[in-house]
Design a protein around this motif. Structure first.
Motif, PDB file in Angstrom:
ATOM      1  N   UNK A  26       0.815  -1.210   0.000  1.00 39.82           N
ATOM      2  CA  UNK A  26       0.000   0.000   0.000  1.00 39.82           C
ATOM      3  C   UNK A  26       0.846   1.256   0.000  1.00 39.82           C
ATOM      4  N   UNK A  27       2.055   1.189   0.507  1.00 35.97           N
ATOM      5  CA  UNK A  27       2.868   2.384   0.633  1.00 35.97           C
ATOM      6  C   UNK A  27       4.162   2.273  -0.159  1.00 35.97           C
ATOM      7  N   UNK A  37       0.989  14.469  -0.767  1.00 40.59           N
ATOM      8  CA  UNK A  37      -0.002  15.414  -0.280  1.00 40.59           C
ATOM      9  C   UNK A  37      -1.219  14.625   0.166  1.00 40.59           C
ATOM     10  N   UNK A  38      -1.774  14.970   1.327  1.00 40.28           N
ATOM     11  CA  UNK A  38      -2.953  14.272   1.825  1.00 40.28           C
ATOM     12  C   UNK A  38      -4.181  14.708   1.034  1.00 40.28           C
ATOM     13  N   UNK A  62      -2.919  -0.648   5.498  1.00 39.56           N
ATOM     14  CA  UNK A  62      -2.176  -0.570   6.762  1.00 39.56           C
ATOM     15  C   UNK A  62      -1.476   0.780   6.924  1.00 39.56           C
ATOM     16  N   UNK A  63      -1.150   1.432   5.808  1.00 38.75           N
ATOM     17  CA  UNK A  63      -0.479   2.731   5.832  1.00 38.75           C
ATOM     18  C   UNK A  63      -1.158   3.656   4.839  1.00 38.75           C
ATOM     19  N   UNK A  64      -0.619   4.855   4.626  1.00 34.71           N
ATOM     20  CA  UNK A  64      -1.205   5.785   3.671  1.00 34.71           C
ATOM     21  C   UNK A  64      -1.345   5.151   2.278  1.00 34.71           C
ATOM     22  N   UNK A  65      -2.495   5.318   1.668  1.00 31.47           N
ATOM     23  CA  UNK A  65      -2.785   4.756   0.346  1.00 31.47           C
ATOM     24  C   UNK A  65      -2.578   5.835  -0.706  1.00 31.47           C
ATOM     25  N   UNK A  66      -1.742   5.542  -1.696  1.00 26.51           N
ATOM     26  CA  UNK A  66      -1.454   6.526  -2.745  1.00 26.51           C
ATOM     27  C   UNK A  66      -2.660   6.723  -3.659  1.00 26.51           C
ATOM     28  N   UNK A  78      -0.608  11.469  -6.834  1.00 31.02           N
ATOM     29  CA  UNK A  78      -1.165  12.795  -6.600  1.00 31.02           C
ATOM     30  C   UNK A  78      -1.257  13.142  -5.117  1.00 31.02           C
ATOM     31  N   UNK A  79      -1.083  12.158  -4.272  1.00 31.79           N
ATOM     32  CA  UNK A  79      -1.213  12.369  -2.837  1.00 31.79           C
ATOM     33  C   UNK A  79      -1.533  11.042  -2.179  1.00 31.79           C
ATOM     34  N   UNK A  80      -2.174  11.091  -1.021  1.00 30.61           N
ATOM     35  CA  UNK A  80      -2.536   9.861  -0.343  1.00 30.61           C
ATOM     36  C   UNK A  80      -3.742  10.077   0.563  1.00 30.61           C
ATOM     37  N   UNK A  81      -4.361   8.982   0.953  1.00 32.79           N
ATOM     38  CA  UNK A  81      -5.439   8.986   1.939  1.00 32.79           C
ATOM     39  C   UNK A  81      -5.019   8.058   3.068  1.00 32.79           C
TER      40      UNK A  81
END
Length: 146
Positions: A26-27, A37-38, A62-66, A78-81
Motif C-alpha cells: 500500500x505504501x 499530499x494528503x 495498513x499505511x497511507x494509500x497513494x 497525486x497524494x494519499x489517503x
C-alpha cells in the motif's frame, strides 16, 4: 501455565510485526522524493457524513494509500489517503491488478462540477484521482465508469 497478560502482550506484539510487514504494497515507493499530499474528501472531519451524492468507501490499507492519476501503480502519485478515512467514489473501472484485484475507484472531485475544464483549460480527465479497490472497502454500491 502462562499468565493471560503475557499471552495477550505476545499476541499483540506478533500482530504488530505482521501488520507492519504487510503494509509494503500500500505504501510502496514510486521514486518520487517529494512528500505525498494528503487528499481530504467530504468535509474533512472524521466521523461526520454529509449527504454524499456518490458511493462511500473506507480505506483499509495498513499505511497511507497513494492516490494515482490513472488506474495503474505506474501513474503519477497525486497524494494519499490515510487508513480508516472515508472517500467519496465516483465510479469504478478495470486497471492494473493489485494483489489479485483489477478494480480501481475513481474518487469524486468537487471540481468535476466545473464545465469539464479548470481555469487553466485542462480537461477534466487530467484531474482524475484513482485508488486501488484492494485497499478500499465500498460502503455503498459503486457503478462502473462510462
Amino acid at each position: 501455565m502462562l499468565n493471560p497478560t503475557r499471552t495477550i502482550l505476545a499476541l499483540a506484539a506478533g500482530s504488530l510485526v505482521l501488520g507492519l510487514a504487510g503494509a509494503g504494497a500500500a505504501v510502496a515507493d514510486d521514486g518520487d522524493d517529494r512528500p505525498p499530499r494528503e487528499i481530504v474528501v467530504g468535509d474533512g472531519q472524521p466521523g461526520t457524513y454529509p449527504d454524499y451524492k456518490h458511493a462511500i468507501g473506507k480505506v483499509v490499507s495498513k499505511g497511507p494509500l497513494k492516490v494515482r492519476s490513472k488506474p495503474t501503480t505506474h501513474s503519477k502519485s497525486l497524494g494519499h489517503v490515510y487508513p480508516h478515512s472515508k472517500v467519496e467514489i465516483k465510479c469504478k473501472a478495470y486497471g492494473e491488478k493489485v494483489d489479485g484485484n483489477r478494480i480501481w475507484y475513481r474518487l469524486y472531485d468537487r471540481e468535476d462540477l466545473m464545465n469539464g475544464a479548470d481555469s487553466a483549460g485542462r480537461a477534466a480527465y487530467e484531474k482524475e484521482r484513482w485508488v486501488s479497490a484492494r485497499y478500499v472497502k465500498n460502503l455503498s454500491e459503486v457503478k462502473y465508469c462510462r
